[in-house]
Write an enzyme that holds these catalytic residues in place. Structure first.
Site, PDB file in Angstrom:
ATOM      1  N   LYS A 159       0.820  -1.210   0.000  1.00  0.00           N
ATOM      2  CA  LYS A 159       0.000   0.000   0.000  1.00  0.00           C
ATOM      3  C   LYS A 159       0.861   1.271   0.000  1.00  0.00           C
ATOM      4  CE  LYS A 159      -3.679  -2.396  -0.324  1.00  0.00           C
ATOM      5  NZ  LYS A 159      -4.407  -3.193   0.631  1.00  0.00           N
TER       6      LYS A 159
HETATM    7  C1  LIG Z   1      -5.431  -4.310   0.862  1.00  0.00           C
HETATM    8  C2  LIG Z   1      -6.930  -4.170   0.977  1.00  0.00           C
HETATM    9  C3  LIG Z   1      -7.642  -4.666   2.065  1.00  0.00           C
HETATM   10  C4  LIG Z   1      -7.023  -5.535   3.089  1.00  0.00           C
HETATM   11  O1  LIG Z   1      -6.014  -4.963   3.760  1.00  0.00           O
HETATM   12  P1  LIG Z   1      -5.213  -5.850   4.835  1.00  0.00           P
HETATM   13  O2  LIG Z   1      -4.472  -4.850   5.619  1.00  0.00           O
HETATM   14  O3  LIG Z   1      -4.376  -6.773   4.031  1.00  0.00           O
HETATM   15  O4  LIG Z   1      -6.248  -6.584   5.630  1.00  0.00           O
HETATM   16  C5  LIG Z   1      -8.991  -4.401   2.167  1.00  0.00           C
HETATM   17  N1  LIG Z   1      -9.635  -3.713   1.220  1.00  0.00           N
HETATM   18  C6  LIG Z   1      -8.990  -3.256   0.128  1.00  0.00           C
HETATM   19  C7  LIG Z   1      -9.770  -2.469  -0.863  1.00  0.00           C
HETATM   20  C8  LIG Z   1      -7.621  -3.488  -0.041  1.00  0.00           C
HETATM   21  O5  LIG Z   1      -6.997  -3.054  -1.119  1.00  0.00           O
END
Ligand SMILES: *Cc1c(COP(=O)(O)O)cnc(C)c1O
Length: 376
Positions: A189
């Site tokens: 991210k």
């Molecule tokens: C990455 C992501 C998640 C999950 O995030 P985690 O921290 O891995 O649980 C949830 N929703 C979206 C839209 C994502 O891109």
């Protein structure tokens, strides 16, 4: 032409870690114990509240955990329905299932790839409890339309802003507008703590409920030690992770600017091709977590051919999310038309702060070759 093995690998994403992150992480590992075991967590939550402009934040071990906690805090449970877009990562749907509720998958808009408000309204039943607005790849859902629908039907509007750090809807940051918002700090991210997430809200009562739920059902003012008032959850972020997060948040403007710079470079280089990319409607800012191309309908395009061309050139491409309705877990759901039409024509492009201009050019060349080949 040089062979793939001689060319540097272009990852689809990569964290930006500087001396600052290393210094804070080292400090947390050295000193962040005993009475200091929450110092970086408290600081991280404070910094995030300030960045987003919200009253409350609870750092979590993931966005999935933040969504699970928030939905539990809203009382979503057995027999309830939650409406979300059919094109989504499974993490948005899984907490709904874990709570015994039903994810209702509806179509997306062709330009934003996010929830179609008309499809949302058409899917509302007496069991509908919430609308889950996921801002896909940094693109914003139409929050005005969704808020109006939620208000009219007495539903909660929830924001999954895991991919939308840096995105702004008419002066308000993604994640700050709903009953609550959730963010992810997974290593892919825009800002990262390795794994991690955060729950945010402006609702004081919901914050208290989620805080209790997040600590195994132990209320802030518990009078008897180790006396949970209900069964809760354990989705906490560690002080070590928060230390890295504090450094990332100090650099957040730079990291968002990096995402925007990479996107603009692709956008300019691909301007003459028959494809569209992440939109940025008037009055909004896109954090452009993932630059994405959707090849125009009518242009012969095979996604696998492009991904193979990337692979041969040592480039990580990434498939657009599959329609959730196509997964075995949702067998029986029909795939709505726009969702069906987009995902096979779409590919995510590599994007990270340190990507070189020459790397972007390499990616662009492969796209041009595949699309031009297919056209003639
Ligand atoms: C990455 C992501 C998640 C999950 O995030 P985690 O921290 O891995 O649980 C949830 N929703 C979206 C839209 C994502 O891109």
């Amino acid at each position: 032409m040089t062979s793939a093995s001689e060319k540097s690998r272009i990852h689809y994403t990569k964290p930006s870690i500087t001396e600052l992150e290393i210094r804070y992480a080292t400090d947390a590992a050295t000193n962040g114990w005993g009475e200091h075991c929450y110092d970086y967590i408290i600081r991280f939550e404070q910094q995030f509240r300030e960045h987003l402009g919200v009253r409350h934040a609870i750092a979590t071990s993931s966005a999935t955990g933040a969504l699970h906690l928030g939905m539990a805090g809203l009382g979503i449970g057995a027999g309830d329905e939650v409406i979300l877009a059919d094109i989504n990562w499974i993490a948005s749907a899984a907490p709904i299932v874990h709570l015994g509720a039903k994810p209702v998958l509806v179509d997306v808009l062709p330009d934003t790839w996010c929830l179609d408000p008309a499809a949302v309204e058409a899917a509302i039943t007496p069991r509908t409890k919430a609308i889950l607005a996921v801002h896909l790849y940094g693109n914003l859902c139409d929050m005005n339309a969704l808020a109006a629908i939620a208000q009219k039907h007495g539903l909660y509007l929830i924001e999954d802003a895991a991919e939308a750090i840096g995105s702004i809807w008419h002066g308000k940051r993604a994640g700050s507008m709903g009953a609550f918002g959730a963010f992810s700090f997974h290593g892919t991210k825009t800002i990262t703590t390795g794994e991690g997430g955060i729950f945010v809200t402006n609702d004081d009562a919901l914050f208290e409920r989620v805080l209790t739920l997040s600590n195994h059902g132990r209320a802030r003012g518990e009078t008897l030690q180790f006396w949970p008032e209900r069964i809760g959850y354990k989705y906490k972020m560690s002080n070590l992770q928060a230390a890295i997060g504090c450094a990332q948040l100090e650099r957040i403007d730079e990291l968002i600017a990096g995402k925007r710079r990479v996107f603009e470079a692709y956008k300019q280089a691909l301007a003459d091709l028959p494809l569209t990319m992440n939109p940025e409607p008037a009055g909004t800012t896109n954090g452009y977590w993932m630059p994405t191309i959707v090849v125009d309908e009518g242009v012969p395009f095979d996604r696998e051919t492009l991904l193979a061309a990337f692979k041969a050139d040592n480039i990580d491409g990434r498939v657009f999310f599959w329609p959730l309705s196509s997964l075995d877990s949702f067998s029986g759901a029909t795939t709505p038309p726009t969702s069906a039409a987009i995902s096979s024509r779409a590919v995510n492009l590599p994007s990270y702060d340190a990507i070189l201009t020459t790397d972007i050019q390499r990616v662009v060349c492969r796209i041009m070759e595949v699309i031009n080949d297919a056209q003639y």
